[in-house]
Design a protein around this motif. Structure first.
Motif, PDB file in Angstrom:
ATOM      1  N   MET A   1     -10.359  -3.575 -66.354  1.00  0.00           N
ATOM      2  CA  MET A   1      -9.782  -2.417 -65.531  1.00  0.00           C
ATOM      3  C   MET A   1      -9.050  -1.862 -65.562  1.00  0.00           C
ATOM      4  O   MET A   1      -9.063  -0.398 -65.690  1.00  0.00           O
ATOM      5  N   ARG A   2      -7.996  -2.023 -66.891  1.00  0.00           N
ATOM      6  CA  ARG A   2      -6.216  -0.560 -67.496  1.00  0.00           C
ATOM      7  C   ARG A   2      -7.741   0.167 -68.544  1.00  0.00           C
ATOM      8  O   ARG A   2      -7.499   1.055 -68.331  1.00  0.00           O
ATOM      9  N   LEU A   3      -8.697   0.364 -69.159  1.00  0.00           N
ATOM     10  CA  LEU A   3      -9.457   1.426 -69.831  1.00  0.00           C
ATOM     11  C   LEU A   3      -9.741   2.650 -69.244  1.00  0.00           C
ATOM     12  O   LEU A   3      -9.890   3.660 -69.276  1.00  0.00           O
ATOM     13  N   LEU A   4     -10.060   1.940 -67.561  1.00  0.00           N
ATOM     14  CA  LEU A   4     -11.387   2.818 -66.603  1.00  0.00           C
ATOM     15  C   LEU A   4      -9.943   3.221 -66.435  1.00  0.00           C
ATOM     16  O   LEU A   4     -10.550   5.162 -65.814  1.00  0.00           O
ATOM     17  N   LYS A   5      -8.924   3.337 -66.328  1.00  0.00           N
ATOM     18  CA  LYS A   5      -7.622   4.658 -65.425  1.00  0.00           C
ATOM     19  C   LYS A   5      -6.799   4.888 -66.511  1.00  0.00           C
ATOM     20  O   LYS A   5      -5.805   5.317 -66.879  1.00  0.00           O
ATOM     21  N   VAL A   6      -7.549   5.170 -68.057  1.00  0.00           N
ATOM     22  CA  VAL A   6      -6.845   5.479 -69.245  1.00  0.00           C
ATOM     23  C   VAL A   6      -6.468   7.129 -69.077  1.00  0.00           C
ATOM     24  O   VAL A   6      -8.029   7.390 -68.831  1.00  0.00           O
ATOM     25  N   ASP A   7      -5.854   7.777 -69.172  1.00  0.00           N
ATOM     26  CA  ASP A   7      -6.014   9.496 -69.077  1.00  0.00           C
ATOM     27  C   ASP A   7      -5.309   9.975 -70.756  1.00  0.00           C
ATOM     28  O   ASP A   7      -4.451   9.371 -71.465  1.00  0.00           O
ATOM     29  N   HIS A   8      -6.649  10.865 -70.544  1.00  0.00           N
ATOM     30  CA  HIS A   8      -5.919  11.276 -72.028  1.00  0.00           C
ATOM     31  C   HIS A   8      -6.082  12.710 -71.791  1.00  0.00           C
ATOM     32  O   HIS A   8      -6.266  14.164 -71.106  1.00  0.00           O
ATOM     33  N   PHE A  65     -19.725   7.716 -67.953  1.00  0.00           N
ATOM     34  CA  PHE A  65     -21.198   6.755 -68.211  1.00  0.00           C
ATOM     35  C   PHE A  65     -20.351   5.885 -67.424  1.00  0.00           C
ATOM     36  O   PHE A  65     -19.432   5.908 -66.804  1.00  0.00           O
ATOM     37  N   GLU A  66     -21.458   5.132 -68.229  1.00  0.00           N
ATOM     38  CA  GLU A  66     -21.467   3.655 -67.145  1.00  0.00           C
ATOM     39  C   GLU A  66     -19.918   2.472 -67.532  1.00  0.00           C
ATOM     40  O   GLU A  66     -19.378   2.361 -68.301  1.00  0.00           O
ATOM     41  N   ASP A  67     -19.555   1.995 -66.860  1.00  0.00           N
ATOM     42  CA  ASP A  67     -18.409   1.207 -66.910  1.00  0.00           C
ATOM     43  C   ASP A  67     -18.105   0.148 -67.511  1.00  0.00           C
ATOM     44  O   ASP A  67     -16.842   0.161 -68.939  1.00  0.00           O
ATOM     45  N   LYS A  68     -19.205  -0.446 -68.146  1.00  0.00           N
ATOM     46  CA  LYS A  68     -19.476  -1.227 -68.890  1.00  0.00           C
ATOM     47  C   LYS A  68     -19.430  -0.417 -70.218  1.00  0.00           C
ATOM     48  O   LYS A  68     -19.226  -1.517 -70.797  1.00  0.00           O
ATOM     49  N   TYR A  69     -19.808   0.362 -70.895  1.00  0.00           N
ATOM     50  CA  TYR A  69     -19.032   1.123 -71.968  1.00  0.00           C
ATOM     51  C   TYR A  69     -17.687   1.049 -72.088  1.00  0.00           C
ATOM     52  O   TYR A  69     -17.511   0.753 -73.006  1.00  0.00           O
ATOM     53  N   ILE A  70     -16.672   1.632 -71.082  1.00  0.00           N
ATOM     54  CA  ILE A  70     -15.460   1.792 -71.236  1.00  0.00           C
ATOM     55  C   ILE A  70     -14.745   0.130 -71.935  1.00  0.00           C
ATOM     56  O   ILE A  70     -14.250   0.134 -72.751  1.00  0.00           O
ATOM     57  N   GLU A  71     -15.802  -0.586 -70.458  1.00  0.00           N
ATOM     58  CA  GLU A  71     -14.727  -2.355 -70.609  1.00  0.00           C
ATOM     59  C   GLU A  71     -14.866  -2.270 -72.160  1.00  0.00           C
ATOM     60  O   GLU A  71     -13.879  -3.016 -73.358  1.00  0.00           O
ATOM     61  N   GLU A  72     -16.393  -2.568 -72.794  1.00  0.00           N
ATOM     62  CA  GLU A  72     -16.601  -2.272 -74.203  1.00  0.00           C
ATOM     63  C   GLU A  72     -16.074  -1.858 -75.320  1.00  0.00           C
ATOM     64  O   GLU A  72     -16.536  -2.168 -76.504  1.00  0.00           O
ATOM     65  N   SER A  73     -15.502  -0.656 -75.204  1.00  0.00           N
ATOM     66  CA  SER A  73     -14.848   0.360 -75.515  1.00  0.00           C
ATOM     67  C   SER A  73     -16.204   0.436 -77.091  1.00  0.00           C
ATOM     68  O   SER A  73     -15.933   0.379 -78.431  1.00  0.00           O
ATOM     69  N   ASP A  74     -17.175   0.875 -76.330  1.00  0.00           N
ATOM     70  CA  ASP A  74     -18.367   1.350 -77.278  1.00  0.00           C
ATOM     71  C   ASP A  74     -17.935   2.552 -77.690  1.00  0.00           C
ATOM     72  O   ASP A  74     -17.218   3.788 -77.287  1.00  0.00           O
ATOM     73  N   LEU A  76     -19.828   4.928 -78.676  1.00  0.00           N
ATOM     74  CA  LEU A  76     -20.216   7.248 -78.056  1.00  0.00           C
ATOM     75  C   LEU A  76     -19.835   7.103 -77.201  1.00  0.00           C
ATOM     76  O   LEU A  76     -19.723   8.106 -76.083  1.00  0.00           O
ATOM     77  N   ARG A  77     -19.215   5.707 -75.988  1.00  0.00           N
ATOM     78  CA  ARG A  77     -19.656   5.808 -74.308  1.00  0.00           C
ATOM     79  C   ARG A  77     -18.541   5.138 -73.959  1.00  0.00           C
ATOM     80  O   ARG A  77     -18.733   5.378 -72.798  1.00  0.00           O
ATOM     81  N   SER A  78     -17.286   5.167 -74.685  1.00  0.00           N
ATOM     82  CA  SER A  78     -15.921   4.745 -74.110  1.00  0.00           C
ATOM     83  C   SER A  78     -14.893   5.682 -73.582  1.00  0.00           C
ATOM     84  O   SER A  78     -14.348   5.381 -73.269  1.00  0.00           O
ATOM     85  N   THR A  79     -15.468   6.794 -73.169  1.00  0.00           N
ATOM     86  CA  THR A  79     -14.709   7.738 -72.128  1.00  0.00           C
ATOM     87  C   THR A  79     -15.941   8.978 -71.864  1.00  0.00           C
ATOM     88  O   THR A  79     -16.310   8.540 -72.351  1.00  0.00           O
ATOM     89  N   THR A  80     -15.234   9.573 -71.540  1.00  0.00           N
ATOM     90  CA  THR A  80     -15.363  10.611 -70.323  1.00  0.00           C
ATOM     91  C   THR A  80     -15.869  11.774 -71.002  1.00  0.00           C
ATOM     92  O   THR A  80     -14.278  12.015 -72.453  1.00  0.00           O
ATOM     93  N   LEU A  81     -16.158  12.572 -71.745  1.00  0.00           N
ATOM     94  CA  LEU A  81     -16.898  13.227 -72.606  1.00  0.00           C
ATOM     95  C   LEU A  81     -17.120  14.876 -71.674  1.00  0.00           C
ATOM     96  O   LEU A  81     -16.924  14.673 -70.258  1.00  0.00           O
ATOM     97  N   CYS A  82     -16.130  15.606 -72.358  1.00  0.00           N
ATOM     98  CA  CYS A  82     -15.358  16.450 -71.759  1.00  0.00           C
ATOM     99  C   CYS A  82     -16.114  18.286 -72.913  1.00  0.00           C
ATOM    100  O   CYS A  82     -14.864  18.340 -73.497  1.00  0.00           O
ATOM    101  N   MET A  83     -16.235  19.622 -72.470  1.00  0.00           N
ATOM    102  CA  MET A  83     -16.400  20.369 -72.959  1.00  0.00           C
ATOM    103  C   MET A  83     -16.228  21.678 -71.935  1.00  0.00           C
ATOM    104  O   MET A  83     -15.958  21.630 -70.613  1.00  0.00           O
TER     105      MET A  83
END
Length: 184
Positions: A1-8, A65-74, A76-83
């Motif tokens: 849950m902590r990873l879902l709230k990380v601000d970049h 991305f789906e939360d499971k990818y963020i939770e798993e530190s995937d 390619l998909r561990s954070t929202t991509l932004c352009m």
């Protein structure tokens, strides 16, 4: 849950000047946009923009991305991509906005501007096709991809930070004012 709230931290926008033409009463705001790393250090060169109006709008494309990818530190998909797409003021049409990033070039914030992975390239080049095709989105692990614009009413001398939450969208917040600047 902590990873879902990380601000970049993505960028700092410093308001350099706000000028009103005495005859036309048109307001022009000059800003500097600087990408930053998670520690707040500059990435690349700052860009300067002149916008019509006092409200600074920044338009983005996001792939969430789906939360499971963020939770798993995937990888390619561990954070929202932004352009970053564009910047404009309230007295300009979004279609007339100034482009911020070059299309199809990997933002420097992601791996120092190295070549885009095939995965990222597919997302950005087929952005609206994927956004409108739930099967393609699901195959890529995307729970949402869309444009988003955030804005703030600018005050001269202030610096604003744009943050992106790993599992969500963007936020504008004030980080300095003219009185906060170090005296020297």
């Amino acid at each position: 849950m902590r990873l879902l709230k990380v601000d970049h931290r993505l960028a700092h926008i410093k308001v350099l000047s706000i000028r009103e033409d005495p005859e036309s009463r048109e307001v022009v705001t000059t800003v500097s946009l600087q990408e930053v790393d998670p520690q707040g250090h500059s990435i690349g060169d700052a860009s300067q923009f002149r916008i019509k109006g006092r409200n600074i709008y920044v338009d983005f494309w996001l792939a969430k991305f789906e939360d499971k990818y963020i939770e798993e530190s995937d990888l390619l998909r561990s954070t929202t991509l932004c352009m970053f797409k564009s910047i404009y003021g309230e007295n300009e049409a979004p279609a007339d906005a100034t482009r911020i990033e070059k299309p199809w070039v990997r933002p420097e914030a992601y791996a120092g501007g190295s070549r885009m992975s095939e995965f990222e390239e597919k997302i950005w080049k087929d952005f609206w096709t994927i956004a409108n095709d739930s099967t393609k989105s699901k195959e890529l692990g995307i729970r949402a991809n869309h444009g988003q614009a955030v804005y703030v009413k600018a005050e001269e001398g202030k610096t604003y930070q744009i943050e992106l939450r790993a599992s969500d969208g963007l936020s504008f917040k004030t980080i300095t004012t003219a009185t906060d600047e170090p005296q020297g």
